[in-house]
Design a protein around this motif. Structure first.
Motif, PDB file in Angstrom:
ATOM      1  N   TYR A 224      17.144  13.100   0.437  1.00  0.00           N
ATOM      2  CA  TYR A 224      16.114  12.772   1.436  1.00  0.00           C
ATOM      3  C   TYR A 224      14.692  12.968   0.924  1.00  0.00           C
ATOM      4  CZ  TYR A 224      20.298  13.171   4.299  1.00  0.00           C
ATOM      5  OH  TYR A 224      21.570  13.035   4.791  1.00  0.00           O
ATOM      6  N   ASN A 225      14.526  13.008  -0.395  1.00  0.00           N
ATOM      7  CA  ASN A 225      13.195  13.116  -0.981  1.00  0.00           C
ATOM      8  C   ASN A 225      12.799  11.807  -1.646  1.00  0.00           C
ATOM      9  OD1 ASN A 225      12.383  15.994  -0.607  1.00  0.00           O
ATOM     10  ND2 ASN A 225      14.267  16.361  -1.781  1.00  0.00           N
ATOM     11  N   SER A 226      11.506  11.523  -1.613  1.00  0.00           N
ATOM     12  CA  SER A 226      10.974  10.341  -2.284  1.00  0.00           C
ATOM     13  C   SER A 226       9.646  10.659  -2.932  1.00  0.00           C
ATOM     14  CB  SER A 226      10.766   9.192  -1.278  1.00  0.00           C
ATOM     15  OG  SER A 226      11.982   8.714  -0.772  1.00  0.00           O
ATOM     16  N   LEU A 227       9.359   9.956  -4.031  1.00  0.00           N
ATOM     17  CA  LEU A 227       8.014   9.962  -4.583  1.00  0.00           C
ATOM     18  C   LEU A 227       7.199   8.951  -3.790  1.00  0.00           C
ATOM     19  CD1 LEU A 227       8.689   9.987  -8.426  1.00  0.00           C
ATOM     20  CD2 LEU A 227       8.017  11.914  -6.984  1.00  0.00           C
ATOM     21  N   VAL A 228       6.055   9.371  -3.298  1.00  0.00           N
ATOM     22  CA  VAL A 228       5.227   8.511  -2.469  1.00  0.00           C
ATOM     23  C   VAL A 228       4.029   8.019  -3.278  1.00  0.00           C
ATOM     24  CG1 VAL A 228       3.880   8.336  -0.343  1.00  0.00           C
ATOM     25  CG2 VAL A 228       5.923   9.796  -0.417  1.00  0.00           C
TER      26      VAL A 228
ATOM     27  N   PRO B 161       0.788  -1.241   0.000  1.00  0.00           N
ATOM     28  CA  PRO B 161       0.000   0.000   0.000  1.00  0.00           C
ATOM     29  C   PRO B 161       0.815   1.284   0.000  1.00  0.00           C
ATOM     30  CG  PRO B 161      -0.114  -1.084   2.139  1.00  0.00           C
ATOM     31  CD  PRO B 161       0.536  -2.047   1.207  1.00  0.00           C
ATOM     32  N   ILE B 162       2.064   1.224   0.483  1.00  0.00           N
ATOM     33  CA  ILE B 162       2.916   2.416   0.479  1.00  0.00           C
ATOM     34  C   ILE B 162       4.233   2.087  -0.221  1.00  0.00           C
ATOM     35  CG2 ILE B 162       4.077   4.181   1.853  1.00  0.00           C
ATOM     36  CD1 ILE B 162       2.113   3.576   4.124  1.00  0.00           C
ATOM     37  N   LEU B 163       4.496   2.777  -1.314  1.00  0.00           N
ATOM     38  CA  LEU B 163       5.743   2.611  -2.054  1.00  0.00           C
ATOM     39  C   LEU B 163       6.468   3.953  -2.079  1.00  0.00           C
ATOM     40  CD1 LEU B 163       7.725   1.113  -3.968  1.00  0.00           C
ATOM     41  CD2 LEU B 163       6.207   1.766  -5.864  1.00  0.00           C
ATOM     42  N   LEU B 164       7.718   3.930  -1.659  1.00  0.00           N
ATOM     43  CA  LEU B 164       8.554   5.127  -1.681  1.00  0.00           C
ATOM     44  C   LEU B 164       9.628   4.953  -2.745  1.00  0.00           C
ATOM     45  CD1 LEU B 164       9.132   5.489   2.185  1.00  0.00           C
ATOM     46  CD2 LEU B 164       7.314   6.521   0.814  1.00  0.00           C
ATOM     47  N   LYS B 165       9.673   5.876  -3.687  1.00  0.00           N
ATOM     48  CA  LYS B 165      10.711   5.842  -4.716  1.00  0.00           C
ATOM     49  C   LYS B 165      11.732   6.930  -4.398  1.00  0.00           C
ATOM     50  CE  LYS B 165       8.424   3.951  -8.756  1.00  0.00           C
ATOM     51  NZ  LYS B 165       8.199   4.195 -10.199  1.00  0.00           N
ATOM     52  N   PRO B 166      12.920   6.546  -3.905  1.00  0.00           N
ATOM     53  CA  PRO B 166      13.910   7.538  -3.504  1.00  0.00           C
ATOM     54  C   PRO B 166      14.424   8.358  -4.686  1.00  0.00           C
ATOM     55  CG  PRO B 166      14.847   5.327  -3.424  1.00  0.00           C
ATOM     56  CD  PRO B 166      13.389   5.156  -3.681  1.00  0.00           C
TER      57      PRO B 166
ATOM     58  N   LYS C  84       5.580  14.110  -3.877  1.00  0.00           N
ATOM     59  CA  LYS C  84       6.966  14.052  -3.414  1.00  0.00           C
ATOM     60  C   LYS C  84       7.002  14.525  -1.968  1.00  0.00           C
ATOM     61  CE  LYS C  84      10.190  17.142  -4.536  1.00  0.00           C
ATOM     62  NZ  LYS C  84      11.195  17.908  -5.325  1.00  0.00           N
ATOM     63  N   MET C  85       7.768  13.787  -1.154  1.00  0.00           N
ATOM     64  CA  MET C  85       7.859  14.163   0.252  1.00  0.00           C
ATOM     65  C   MET C  85       9.301  14.093   0.726  1.00  0.00           C
ATOM     66  SD  MET C  85       4.534  12.373   2.060  1.00  0.00           S
ATOM     67  CE  MET C  85       4.672  13.374   3.542  1.00  0.00           C
ATOM     68  N   HIS C  86       9.672  15.038   1.561  1.00  0.00           N
ATOM     69  CA  HIS C  86      10.961  14.988   2.242  1.00  0.00           C
ATOM     70  C   HIS C  86      10.846  14.010   3.402  1.00  0.00           C
ATOM     71  CE1 HIS C  86      14.374  16.323   4.728  1.00  0.00           C
ATOM     72  NE2 HIS C  86      14.904  16.749   3.579  1.00  0.00           N
ATOM     73  N   ALA C  87      11.948  13.351   3.736  1.00  0.00           N
ATOM     74  CA  ALA C  87      11.928  12.346   4.800  1.00  0.00           C
ATOM     75  C   ALA C  87      11.382  12.906   6.110  1.00  0.00           C
ATOM     76  CB  ALA C  87      13.332  11.789   5.011  1.00  0.00           C
TER      77      ALA C  87
END
Length: 279
Positions: free
Chosen positions: A83-87, A74-79, A96-99
């Motif tokens: 320290y940012n990832s596509l959520v 259900p949750i995939l983070l693409k680094p 996009k979210m910062h850690a």
């Protein structure tokens, strides 16, 4: 029936392949099985026109012989670096979210709710859900943000098997140290240890198994040999993802490798004891 969860003393311990193997083993036993990983950080994705989840869970689903659906991851983070990832949530791009924002504002509010909803949905549909943890449950600096290990195991009422990569060395200390660092309320969930990627004479390890059980009260339920598999790459932060074609020919090759993996794991694990853990 309880769920089963594979957690590791570190990244790269073999959680992904062990979940795949156990999915195939229990599918062969006649159970309807589904894999699950609440939160996966990976650029290796299984992409359809409707959704996108981690490639690892897609391959585990093939092993389980179940449909590949967003609930599996259900949750995939693409680094992306810095320290940012596509959520991705439920297979769809979120933002996009910062850690800092992800951990401080998201995981303990929306994140755990989304993960739990998918987990409960799978538990209603399948005889057995086999969960995969992330990294290590003993990262004491991150435990309050960890929605991929012990918290989700507790919500799943899952028996936990803790795996360590013995090829790297230090496995006995890693297992004992992990048990010492996880919260006491979670220690009772751990029902067995697995040594992965072993090469050599298992009799050399047996005195260590006895001491390990004396220290932790937890038995070793498997010692898996180091094997080479012709499967698509596992999750990695250090490698560039390669696209694979999900053709009938490739799926047939994957299926053959999953059968081979399952046979090796089945021959080197106490499956009867694991069955008792989940009944």
């Amino acid at each position: 029936m309880k769920s089963l969860m594979i957690q590791g003393t570190s990244s790269g311990a073999g959680k992904t392949t062990l979940v795949a193997a156990l999915c195939r083993i229990f599918s062969d036993k006649g159970f309807s099985v589904a894999p699950f990983k609440s939160q996966n950080m990976s650029n290796f994705a299984y992409i359809t026109p409707k959704f996108e989840i981690s490639r690892a869970q897609a391959i585990q689903a093939i092993a389980a012989r179940c449909e590949i659906v967003p609930d599996l991851n259900p949750i995939l983070l693409k680094p992306m670096g810095n320290y940012n990832s596509l959520v991705y949530l439920n297979g769809k791009h979120f933002k996009k979210m910062h850690a800092t924002d992800y951990y401080e504002k998201f995981v303990n509010t929306e994140g755990i709710k989304i993960a739990t909803k998918s987990l409960k949905s799978l538990q209603k549909k399948f005889d057995l859900v086999i969960l995969e943890g992330a990294g290590s449950p003993a990262e004491i600096n991150l435990q309050k943000f960890d929605i991929a290990n012990m918290r989700i195991a507790q919500k799943a009422d899952a028996s936990v098997l803790l795996v360590s990569d013995i090829d790297k060395g230090g496995s006995f200390a890693s297992l004992v140290g992990t048990m010492a660092l996880i919260d006491k309320k979670y220690q009772q969930l751990v029902k067995g240890f697995i040594f992965n990627k072993f090469r050599g004479d298992i009799n050399v390890l047996k005195p260590g198994f006895k001491k390990l059980k004396n220290l932790t009260k937890i038995p070793v339920v498997g010692t898996i040999p180091l094997i080479t598999l012709d499967l698509p790459e596992e999750d990695s932060l250090n490698a560039k993802p390669k696209n694979i074609a999900w053709t009938r020919k490739n799926l047939s090759k994957i299926d053959i490798e999953l059968d081979r993996l399952a046979q090796v794991v089945k021959s080197n694990m106490d499956i009867k004891s694991i069955v008792k853990m989940i009944q």
